[in-house]
Design a protein around this motif. Structure first.
Motif, short mmCIF file in Angstrom:
data_model
loop_
_atom_site.label_atom_id
_atom_site.label_comp_id
_atom_site.label_asym_id
_atom_site.label_seq_id
_atom_site.Cartn_x
_atom_site.Cartn_y
_atom_site.Cartn_z
N GLY A 6 -5.46 -45.48 55.00
CA GLY A 6 -4.48 -45.51 53.93
C GLY A 6 -3.39 -46.53 54.23
O GLY A 6 -3.45 -47.26 55.23
N ASP A 7 -2.38 -46.60 53.35
CA ASP A 7 -1.30 -47.58 53.50
C ASP A 7 -0.22 -47.07 54.47
O ASP A 7 0.14 -45.87 54.45
CB ASP A 7 -0.65 -47.87 52.15
CG ASP A 7 -1.57 -48.66 51.23
OD1 ASP A 7 -2.59 -49.20 51.73
OD2 ASP A 7 -1.29 -48.73 50.02
N VAL A 8 0.33 -48.00 55.27
CA VAL A 8 1.37 -47.66 56.25
C VAL A 8 2.50 -48.69 56.15
O VAL A 8 2.24 -49.90 56.11
CB VAL A 8 0.81 -47.66 57.69
CG1 VAL A 8 1.93 -47.35 58.69
CG2 VAL A 8 -0.32 -46.67 57.82
N HIS A 9 3.74 -48.19 56.09
CA HIS A 9 4.91 -49.08 56.16
C HIS A 9 5.14 -49.47 57.62
O HIS A 9 5.06 -48.62 58.51
CB HIS A 9 6.16 -48.38 55.62
CG HIS A 9 6.14 -48.15 54.14
ND1 HIS A 9 5.42 -47.14 53.55
CD2 HIS A 9 6.76 -48.82 53.14
CE1 HIS A 9 5.60 -47.18 52.25
NE2 HIS A 9 6.40 -48.19 51.96
N GLN A 11 7.09 -54.18 55.82
CA GLN A 11 5.85 -54.65 55.23
C GLN A 11 4.87 -53.49 55.11
O GLN A 11 4.85 -52.59 55.97
CB GLN A 11 5.26 -55.76 56.11
CG GLN A 11 4.03 -56.45 55.53
CD GLN A 11 3.62 -57.65 56.38
OE1 GLN A 11 4.44 -58.26 57.05
NE2 GLN A 11 2.34 -57.98 56.34
N ILE A 12 4.08 -53.47 54.04
CA ILE A 12 3.06 -52.44 53.85
C ILE A 12 1.70 -53.03 54.19
O ILE A 12 1.33 -54.09 53.67
CB ILE A 12 3.06 -51.90 52.41
CG1 ILE A 12 4.43 -51.30 52.06
CG2 ILE A 12 1.97 -50.85 52.23
CD1 ILE A 12 4.53 -50.84 50.61
N GLU A 72 6.44 -41.23 59.80
CA GLU A 72 6.10 -40.24 58.77
C GLU A 72 4.81 -40.62 58.05
O GLU A 72 4.00 -39.75 57.71
CB GLU A 72 7.26 -40.11 57.78
CG GLU A 72 8.53 -39.51 58.36
CD GLU A 72 8.32 -38.10 58.91
OE1 GLU A 72 7.52 -37.35 58.31
OE2 GLU A 72 8.94 -37.76 59.93
N ASP A 73 4.60 -41.93 57.81
CA ASP A 73 3.34 -42.37 57.20
C ASP A 73 2.15 -42.05 58.12
O ASP A 73 1.11 -41.55 57.68
CB ASP A 73 3.36 -43.88 56.93
CG ASP A 73 4.30 -44.25 55.80
OD1 ASP A 73 4.85 -43.34 55.15
OD2 ASP A 73 4.49 -45.45 55.56
N CYS A 74 2.33 -42.38 59.41
CA CYS A 74 1.25 -42.16 60.37
C CYS A 74 0.94 -40.67 60.52
O CYS A 74 -0.24 -40.27 60.63
CB CYS A 74 1.62 -42.76 61.72
SG CYS A 74 1.79 -44.56 61.70
N LYS A 75 1.96 -39.84 60.55
CA LYS A 75 1.76 -38.40 60.70
C LYS A 75 0.98 -37.84 59.51
O LYS A 75 0.04 -37.05 59.68
CB LYS A 75 3.11 -37.71 60.84
CG LYS A 75 3.00 -36.19 61.04
CD LYS A 75 4.37 -35.59 61.34
CE LYS A 75 5.25 -35.58 60.10
NZ LYS A 75 6.50 -34.83 60.33
#
Length: 394
Positions: free
Chosen positions: A345-348, A338-339, A366-369
């Protein structure tokens, strides 16, 4: 949860399977009515009670009315028969999957195109009825899962359309690849190509462990009665009062090797190429070998079809001289992604379920980093924001 378990201690054939499933509760009249939907004449299903070595069960026989006029068919002819019938879509799908398993094996054995395979035993009316009948019976039972024991193949030789062949016959040997088997209990063909294909196409997991209560036991009687081993196929109906539809089981392979003479920096490259070639997971475990030598055990998890190419990678890109191979079952939680939108910003977020409820929620690292760098905050801040957003949305 309702589970069908095949106990193939003496092997399996198409007619033994029909007998076992009828003995388990499939209405034989219903099966006859459904088989008539194939719109082909010349055969009938006979069922009767019989025994082998004191074990009673059901003997199912497909009787060919005019065997001298029997013809053999190519795969396309069988597909036309099944697809033009009024059988349910699920029955058609299961039946064609079984036929395809045999066609692929025969094509490999004879090195020809799959559509040019000329079915002999399997293209005959009795085998068509056995295979389509298997699909009808499974649909009738409405089980949630199909399990099987390792499969007894037998030994000796068997007479086929192409002559005398070793047991297992070449097609059977290909069909049971990546399936746990046993051999030598009897000196005849215990498992036929049809029986092997039924298992290969319908069984979710091969295991010796029965973890649920047995609610019913049934037996399919084999035509042969020439050995001290009871020629029967035993099946169980297992039922659990606590269905677990969020756990999926599948076959897997683990490859392992021990290495004590490879440069440390080469391990990262080896892991990358193993994952690139289809490994589900790769991990290294520090170990101590003989003479107290420090070493690494390389473990590779993969689907069975990827084992061959991954063994080639290990031999080519590591210093190992040998590889251990184990066939296992994996039990996987249902997963989803889920996004969520945060102030950064957006995170999976990866979700896993058990018992119909979310068990774990994990933001994609990777999204959080990336967002942490862009917003000059910690990764933990991004993770907390993502989980809060998930909670607010749900």
């Amino acid at each position: 949860m309702k589970i069908l378990y095949y106990d193939c201690f003496a092997g399996i054939s198409g007619d033994m399977n029909l007998g076992a499933l009828i003995d388990l509760g499939v209405n034989p009249d219903y099966l006859r009515q459904e088989l008539q939907k194939l719109n082909i004449d010349g055969f009938q299903l006979k069922t009767e009670k019989a025994a082998r070595r004191g074990i009673n069960g059901t003997l199912a026989t497909i009787i060919i009315e005019n065997p001298e006029n029997e013809k053999h068919r190519h795969l396309r002819h069988i597909e036309e028969i099944v697809n033009s019938s009024t059988l349910s879509d699920q029955v058609k799908k299961t039946a064609l999957n079984i036929f395809n398993r045999i066609a692929v094996a025969e094509a490999k054995v004879h090195d020809i195109d799959i559509q040019k395979v000329h079915f002999h035993e399997v293209g005959a009316l009795d085998s068509i009825a056995d295979i389509v009948g298997a699909a009808i019976c499974l649909d009738y039972l409405k089980v949630d899962k199909v399990l099987s024991s390792p499969v007894q193949l037998g030994g000796g030789t068997v007479k086929c359309a192409h002559g005398i062949m070793p047991v297992p016959a070449p097609a059977t040997a290909l069909i049971v690849e990546n399936i746990p088997v046993r051999t030598g209990l009897v000196q005849h063909e215990a498992t036929t190509p049809t029986g092997a294909a039924i298992l290969a196409a319908t069984v979710d997991e091969f295991t010796n462990n029965i973890e649920f209560p047995i609610s019913k036991t049934a037996y399919g009687i084999g035509q042969r009665d020439v050995s001290e081993v009871a020629n029967v196929l035993r099946v169980y109906l297992l039922e659990s009062s606590q269905p677990d539809k969020d756990v999926k089981s599948e076959n897997a392979t683990v490859l392992e090797c021990n290495i004590d003479d490879m440069k440390p920096e080469h391990f990262e490259f080896l892991m990358d190429i193993l994952l690139d070639k289809g490994a589900s997971d790769v991990w290294f475990t520090p170990i101590v070998m003989k003479k107290s030598r420090p070493a690494q055990m390389i473990s590779v998890l993969c689907v069975p079809d990827k084992a061959k190419i991954l063994k080639e990678v290990l031999f080519k890109h590591s210093t190992t001289l040998g590889i251990r191979e184990q066939h296992i079952q994996k039990h996987l939680l249902t997963r989803d992604e889920q996004i969520v939108t945060t102030e950064y910003g957006d995170v999976h977020i990866k979700l896993s379920y058990y018992g119909g409820k979310v068990l774990h929620s994990k933001p994609e690292f990777e999204d959080c980093k990336l967002l942490a760098v862009q917003n000059n905050v910690s990764v933990s801040d991004i993770e907390k924001a993502a989980l809060n957003a998930l909670q607010n949305e749900n």
